[in-house]
Design an enzyme around this catalytic site. Structure first.
Site, PDB file in Angstrom:
ATOM      1  N   ASP A   1      -9.215   2.152  34.935  1.00 53.28           N
ATOM      2  CA  ASP A   1     -10.305   2.307  33.957  1.00 53.28           C
ATOM      3  C   ASP A   1     -11.594   1.680  34.479  1.00 53.28           C
ATOM      4  OD1 ASP A   1      -8.721   0.069  33.764  1.00 53.28           O
ATOM      5  OD2 ASP A   1      -8.841  -0.129  31.596  1.00 53.28           O
TER       6      ASP A   1
ATOM      7  N   TYR B   1       3.501  13.686  37.299  1.00 53.35           N
ATOM      8  CA  TYR B   1       3.488  15.087  37.719  1.00 53.35           C
ATOM      9  C   TYR B   1       4.786  15.496  38.413  1.00 53.35           C
ATOM     10  CZ  TYR B   1      -1.491  15.754  36.789  1.00 53.35           C
ATOM     11  OH  TYR B   1      -2.710  15.879  36.187  1.00 53.35           O
TER      12      TYR B   1
ATOM     13  N   ASP C   1      -5.742  13.151  40.163  1.00 56.25           N
ATOM     14  CA  ASP C   1      -6.181  14.447  39.634  1.00 56.25           C
ATOM     15  C   ASP C   1      -7.485  14.260  38.868  1.00 56.25           C
ATOM     16  OD1 ASP C   1      -6.191  17.080  38.906  1.00 56.25           O
ATOM     17  OD2 ASP C   1      -4.721  16.860  37.307  1.00 56.25           O
TER      18      ASP C   1
ATOM     19  N   LYS D   1      -2.765   0.884  37.517  1.00 54.03           N
ATOM     20  CA  LYS D   1      -2.806   0.223  36.207  1.00 54.03           C
ATOM     21  C   LYS D   1      -1.623  -0.751  36.180  1.00 54.03           C
ATOM     22  CE  LYS D   1      -4.582   0.068  31.990  1.00 54.03           C
ATOM     23  NZ  LYS D   1      -5.959  -0.221  31.622  1.00 54.03           N
TER      24      LYS D   1
END
Ligand code: NAD
Length: 357
Positions: free
Chosen positions: A223, A123, A247, A190
């Protein structure tokens, strides 16, 4: 007396801002409100959706309660929300997600706090358009320096994660956990795939955690985190995420507790703090005294806690919870049948909350 800027916004903003202000005043918190305009409705008068006086008021007071603002499409003006976040460097987005009895949801007893890093990651706005000269140059450079080839028909978004920004958001999260009596902080990433961005995030979060031995610390791959939040949300407490995952997961968590109508939020940095509902300006309901003021009122609860007014915050939260649990004086969206004629208006729901204090 504490000075607070009240940005009344546009669309449904002025109605819910009025409801929230009255509820906060009824707690006895000694707030001196400084009303300030922003949004599409003031554009004609000031030539901008964010008049300098409004921004100056937020800068001076350091604390604002902000109703939603429409982001005008195609006018060339950028989002007022994004602009203020960037200018004031409000690096931590705080989104508590809590179940209240009476709010329709598949889950009960959720009590999570999502902390999202607000300034970096995908972002950051560092983007290269497919086919542009600088994009071709970048692709040539990447192809010369990497075994992985990027094809010439690619667009590229860059994901920066820095030590400094990661440290400060984790310091914020741990300090918040300590202040609010929370037991655990979870670092979400991640890192197994993005070793130099999310890997750095994880490494820095582990370092910061060493300064807070009284708070439990763990990490989760994003995940797996999504699945765990759906299956075992009770295992989690304060969850800290880089911008993009933050987000997405803050909306997931809002969904766990019944959606946008009850989701408060805050954007906080060293130079200031802006408290606002997660939802937008719902323009089609503007001026109808119809929408739910709860999310902005609960944002007011967060603001009172930020200001150290703990008793007032608890009083307001208890009153909101009691009105929702009773289910009588609530807006249409909180009724089992959204056409239920016993639903009350924005103002009347605020009156019912005030009557409980
Ligand atoms: P929205 O949140 O305004 O509306 C989404 C849906 O939720 C609509 O059906 C709406 O009627 C409903 N809803 C929203 N708030 C409600 C409330 N308090 N009570 C009952 N129902 C409610 O989202 P949108 O339609 O995507 O956006 C409208 C405008 O708001 C856009 O211009 C957007 O940019 C802006 N926006 C501003 C902020 C902000 O100021 N922080 C945040 C999100 C969106």
């Amino acid at each position: 007396m504490t000075n607070v800027t009240l940005i009344t916004g546009d669309g449904i903003g002025p109605e819910i801002a009025d409801a929230a202000r009255r509820c906060i005043d009824a707690t006895g918190a000694d707030i001196k409100w400084e009303p300030a305009e922003a949004g599409t409705e003031v554009m004609e008068k000031f030539g901008t959706p964010l008049p300098e006086a409004t921004f100056e008021s937020v800068r001076r007071n350091g604390v604002a309660l902000k109703a939603p603002i429409t982001t005008p499409v195609g006018t060339g003006f950028r989002s007022v929300n994004v602009y203020m976040r960037q200018q004031l460097d409000l690096y931590a987005c705080l989104r508590p997600c809590k179940s209240y009895e009476g709010v329709r949801s598949r889950y009960t007893d959720i009590d999570l706090v999502v902390v999202r890093e607000n300034t970096e990651d995908l972002y950051a706005g560092i983007e290269y358009e497919k086919g542009a000269d600088d994009t071709c140059e970048l692709i040539d450079w990447l192809n010369a320096h990497s075994d992985r080839k990027v094809t010439a028909d690619s667009g590229i978004s860059i994901k920066p994660i820095s030590v400094g920004a990661t440290q400060r958001v984790f310091n914020f999260a741990f300090d918040y956990a300590r202040k609010m009596g929370r037991r655990k902080v979870t670092s979400v990433h991640k890192a197994n795939i993005m070793k130099y961005s999310d890997g750095l995030w994880l490494q820095v979060s582990r370092e910061v955690a060493k300064d807070y031995p009284d708070i439990e610390f763990e990490d989760r791959i994003v995940d797996n985190m999504c699945m765990q939040l759906i299956q075992k949300p009770e295992l989690y407490d304060v969850i800290v995420l880089p911008n993009l995952y933050g987000d997405i997961i803050s909306d997931l968590c809002a969904g766990l507790v019944g959606g946008l109508g009850v989701a408060p939020g805050a954007n906080i940095g060293e130079k200031g703090a802006i408290f606002e509902a997660t939802h937008g300006s719902a323009p089609r309901y503007a001026g109808q005294n119809k929408v739910n003021p709860t999310a902005l009122i609960l944002s007011g609860v967060l603001m009172l806690r930020h200001l150290g007014k703990m008793a007032e915050a608890d009083r307001l939260e208890r009153a909101v919870a009691a009105v929702i649990a009773e289910g009588k004086s609530v807006t249409y969206d909180m009724k089992a049948d959204r056409t239920d004629p016993t639903a009350v208006g924005t103002k009347e729901m605020a009156d019912a909350i005030i009557a409980r204090m």
